[in-house]
Design a protein around this motif. Structure first.
Motif, PDB file in Angstrom:
ATOM      1  N   GLU A 185      -8.738   5.590  -3.151  1.00  0.00           N
ATOM      2  CA  GLU A 185      -9.561   4.399  -2.899  1.00  0.00           C
ATOM      3  C   GLU A 185      -9.020   3.185  -3.633  1.00  0.00           C
ATOM      4  O   GLU A 185      -9.080   2.067  -3.121  1.00  0.00           O
ATOM      5  N   THR A 186      -8.497   3.396  -4.840  1.00  0.00           N
ATOM      6  CA  THR A 186      -7.926   2.285  -5.606  1.00  0.00           C
ATOM      7  C   THR A 186      -6.765   1.653  -4.846  1.00  0.00           C
ATOM      8  O   THR A 186      -6.607   0.437  -4.833  1.00  0.00           O
ATOM      9  N   VAL A 187      -5.985   2.483  -4.178  1.00  0.00           N
ATOM     10  CA  VAL A 187      -4.801   2.002  -3.459  1.00  0.00           C
ATOM     11  C   VAL A 187      -5.144   1.514  -2.050  1.00  0.00           C
ATOM     12  O   VAL A 187      -4.655   0.480  -1.616  1.00  0.00           O
ATOM     13  N   LEU A 188      -5.992   2.269  -1.344  1.00  0.00           N
ATOM     14  CA  LEU A 188      -6.218   2.020   0.086  1.00  0.00           C
ATOM     15  C   LEU A 188      -7.559   1.386   0.427  1.00  0.00           C
ATOM     16  O   LEU A 188      -7.691   0.794   1.497  1.00  0.00           O
ATOM     17  N   GLY A 189      -8.544   1.564  -0.396  1.00  0.00           N
ATOM     18  CA  GLY A 189      -9.901   1.159  -0.051  1.00  0.00           C
ATOM     19  C   GLY A 189     -10.645   2.304   0.625  1.00  0.00           C
ATOM     20  O   GLY A 189     -10.029   3.257   1.112  1.00  0.00           O
ATOM     21  N   LYS A 190     -11.957   2.217   0.644  1.00  0.00           N
ATOM     22  CA  LYS A 190     -12.790   3.322   1.142  1.00  0.00           C
ATOM     23  C   LYS A 190     -12.554   3.633   2.617  1.00  0.00           C
ATOM     24  O   LYS A 190     -12.495   4.793   3.013  1.00  0.00           O
TER      25      LYS A 190
ATOM     26  N   GLU B  14       0.833  -1.201   0.000  1.00  0.00           N
ATOM     27  CA  GLU B  14       0.000   0.000   0.000  1.00  0.00           C
ATOM     28  C   GLU B  14       0.868   1.251   0.000  1.00  0.00           C
ATOM     29  O   GLU B  14       0.605   2.196  -0.753  1.00  0.00           O
ATOM     30  N   ALA B  15       1.894   1.259   0.830  1.00  0.00           N
ATOM     31  CA  ALA B  15       2.769   2.430   0.931  1.00  0.00           C
ATOM     32  C   ALA B  15       3.437   2.731  -0.407  1.00  0.00           C
ATOM     33  O   ALA B  15       3.534   3.892  -0.817  1.00  0.00           O
TER      34      ALA B  15
END
Length: 155
Positions: free
Chosen positions: A110-115, A56-57
């Motif tokens: 959101e694509t990377v981390l989610g809502k 994620e980072a």
């Protein structure tokens, strides 16, 4: 073990925040070395609070850095050195552009981390600024209203 390390990192970041809280000028933008320290603290704070995985980072920080760069440009365009000089119309225009920028990046985040983490991220930005302000104010009270470190103390 991971939780202990994360909590330790957060505690260290908060202690550092307390040490340099006066680095952000009360009515201006941080600049130079002080600005760099604040940005480093922002990164540590956000990383700790979001508990980003390495994957994620790796995807998040380039997008976030671009977001921050655009936000900085927006502030510079509005000459944020003294908010009192902006008309009500200019202030509203700036706030709208900031909102538009957040909306623009929301999907990418959101694509990377989610809502869930994006909701948390937008709240963390405000929380970070509040902590900086609290610590700066506390430092000023300890200094008898003076800004900066007490006499004889290096920053």
């Amino acid at each position: 073990m991971k939780k202990i390390l994360m909590n330790t990192a957060i505690i260290i970041a908060v202690m550092i925040l307390g040490t340099i809280a006066q680095a952000q000028p009360p009515h201006g933008r941080p600049d130079g070395e002080k600005g760099e320290k604040i940005e480093a603290l922002r990164i540590a704070f956000i990383s700790g609070e979001l508990n980003l995985s390495p994957q994620e980072a790796e995807k998040f920080w380039p997008v976030y850095n671009q977001f921050r760069a655009e936000l900085k440009t927006l502030h510079q365009n509005f000459k944020m050195q003294d908010k009192t000089q902006l008309s009500a119309e200019q202030q509203l225009d700036m706030e709208q552009k900031k909102l538009d920028l957040k909306k623009k990046y929301k999907g990418q985040f959101e694509t990377v981390l989610g809502k869930e983490k994006v909701n948390q991220l937008y709240n963390l930005e405000q929380k970070f600024h509040e902590k900086l302000k609290e610590m700066r104010d506390q430092r000023q009270r300890q200094n008898g209203g003076r800004q900066g470190p007490p006499p004889g103390e290096k920053f």
